[in-house]
Write an enzyme that holds these catalytic residues in place. Structure first.
Site, mmCIF file in Angstrom:
data_model
loop_
_atom_site.group_PDB
_atom_site.id
_atom_site.type_symbol
_atom_site.label_atom_id
_atom_site.label_comp_id
_atom_site.label_asym_id
_atom_site.label_seq_id
_atom_site.Cartn_x
_atom_site.Cartn_y
_atom_site.Cartn_z
ATOM 1 C CG PHE A 24 -1.821 1.206 1.299
ATOM 2 C CD1 PHE A 24 -2.968 1.261 0.518
ATOM 3 C CD2 PHE A 24 -1.515 2.296 2.125
ATOM 4 C CE1 PHE A 24 -3.803 2.377 0.551
ATOM 5 C CE2 PHE A 24 -2.342 3.408 2.165
ATOM 6 C CZ PHE A 24 -3.487 3.451 1.380
ATOM 7 N N GLY A 25 0.667 2.128 -0.972
ATOM 8 C CA GLY A 25 1.422 3.383 -1.041
ATOM 9 C C GLY A 25 0.502 4.562 -0.797
ATOM 10 C CE1 TYR A 26 2.579 5.194 3.944
ATOM 11 C CE2 TYR A 26 2.669 7.578 4.060
ATOM 12 C CZ TYR A 26 3.176 6.346 4.399
ATOM 13 O OH TYR A 26 4.296 6.281 5.197
ATOM 14 N N GLY A 27 2.142 7.943 -0.197
ATOM 15 C CA GLY A 27 2.887 9.189 -0.413
ATOM 16 C C GLY A 27 3.507 9.172 -1.800
ATOM 17 C CB SER A 28 7.005 9.474 -2.984
ATOM 18 O OG SER A 28 7.611 8.388 -2.336
ATOM 19 C CD GLU A 99 9.463 4.429 0.789
ATOM 20 O OE1 GLU A 99 9.227 5.197 1.732
ATOM 21 O OE2 GLU A 99 9.319 4.770 -0.401
HETATM 22 C C1 SIN Z 1 4.548 5.777 0.698
HETATM 23 O O1 SIN Z 1 4.512 6.512 -0.285
HETATM 24 O O2 SIN Z 1 3.709 4.848 0.844
HETATM 25 C C2 SIN Z 1 5.626 5.888 1.736
HETATM 26 C C3 SIN Z 1 6.127 7.255 1.955
HETATM 27 C C4 SIN Z 1 6.858 7.841 0.801
HETATM 28 O O3 SIN Z 1 7.757 7.167 0.240
HETATM 29 O O4 SIN Z 1 6.568 8.974 0.410
#
Ligand code: SIN
Length: 187
Positions: A24-28, A99
Site C-alpha cells: 500500500f502506497g500513500y505518499g510518493s 524507504e
Molecule cells: C509511501 O509513499 O507509501 C511511503 C512514503 C513515501 O515514500 O513517500
C-alpha cells in the site's frame, strides 16, 4: 532505531510466507512508481491519516537540512486513500532501499477498489525513528518544505505531485491540501 532501516526490515516479515504480496502506497509511492508490479489499483486502509512529520535525509533533504515527507499516524475511524500494488518478493530489495530513512514495513489490511480486502505491507515511519521530526503547524511545515531540497528534488514538488495525483482520483486530504495551498502562496 538507526537512520537506515534496511537491515531491520529484512528481519520483519518472511516474504516467502506470502503467496502474493500487496504493497500500500500513500505518499510518493502513489505518484513515483519506479518498480515492477503485477497488478495495481486504488485502495484504502482504515484508522490512519497522512502527516508530513517524517524527516528526509536522502530524498527531499540532506542530513544537514532534512526535508519533510509523509508518514502515517493512527486516527481511529479515519480512512486513508492510496494505491495498492501486487508485487514479486524481489521488489522489496529496491523498496527497502528507497524507504530506508526511518520507515518500517507493517502488515495491514488493504481494501482494494473492487472491495477485496487483502493482507499487505505498508511503510510507516514511527516517532522512535532517528529521522522523525514530528508535529508542527501547517505554516511551519510549509515553510520547512519550501526551503528544503534533496537528491530526489525540491521538497515542495513532493507535495505538488501528490496533491495533483489525489485530485486526479478525486480524493480530498485536508492536511496535504492545506500545505499545498500555503506553498502556492509562497511562489
Ligand atoms: C509511501 O509513499 O507509501 C511511503 C512514503 C513515501 O515514500 O513517500
Amino acid at each position: 532505531m538507526p537512520f537506515d532501516t534496511q537491515e531491520i526490515n529484512k528481519q520483519r516479515q518472511n516474504l516467502a510466507d506470502y503467496e502474493e504480496i500487496w504493497l500500500f502506497g500513500y505518499g510518493s509511492l502513489i505518484y513515483k512508481v519506479d518498480f515492477d508490479f503485477l497488478e495495481s489499483t486504488t485502495a484504502h486502509i482504515h484508522d490512519y491519516e497522512r502527516r508530513f512529520w517524517q524527516g528526509s535525509h536522502d530524498h527531499r533533504g540532506t542530513p544537514a537540512n532534512p526535508g519533510r515527507v509523509l508518514t502515517l499516524i493512527q486516527v481511529p475511524g479515519a480512512r486513508c486513500f492510496g494505491r495498492a500494488f501486487k508485487v514479486e518478493h524481489n521488489v522489496f530489495e529496491h523498496l527497502d532501499h528507497r524507504e530506508k530513512n526511518g520507515y518500517l514495513r507493517e502488515e495491514i489490511d488493504i481494501t482494494l477498489a473492487d472491495g477485496r480486502v487483502v493482507r499487505g505491507l505498508v511503510y510507516i515511519a514511527t516517532s522512535d525513528n532517528a529521522a522523525y521530526l514530528g508535529e508542527a503547524t501547517i505554516q511551519e511545515i510549509s515553510e520547512h518544505i519550501w526551503r528544503s531540497e534533496g537528491p530526489s528534488g525540491k521538497n515542495r514538488d513532493y507535495v505538488f505531485e501528490l496533491a495533483k495525483a489525489l485530485k486526479q482520483y478525486a480524493e480530498h486530504d485536508e492536511h496535504v491540501f492545506a500545505i499545498e495551498s500555503r506553498l502556492l502562496k509562497m511562489i
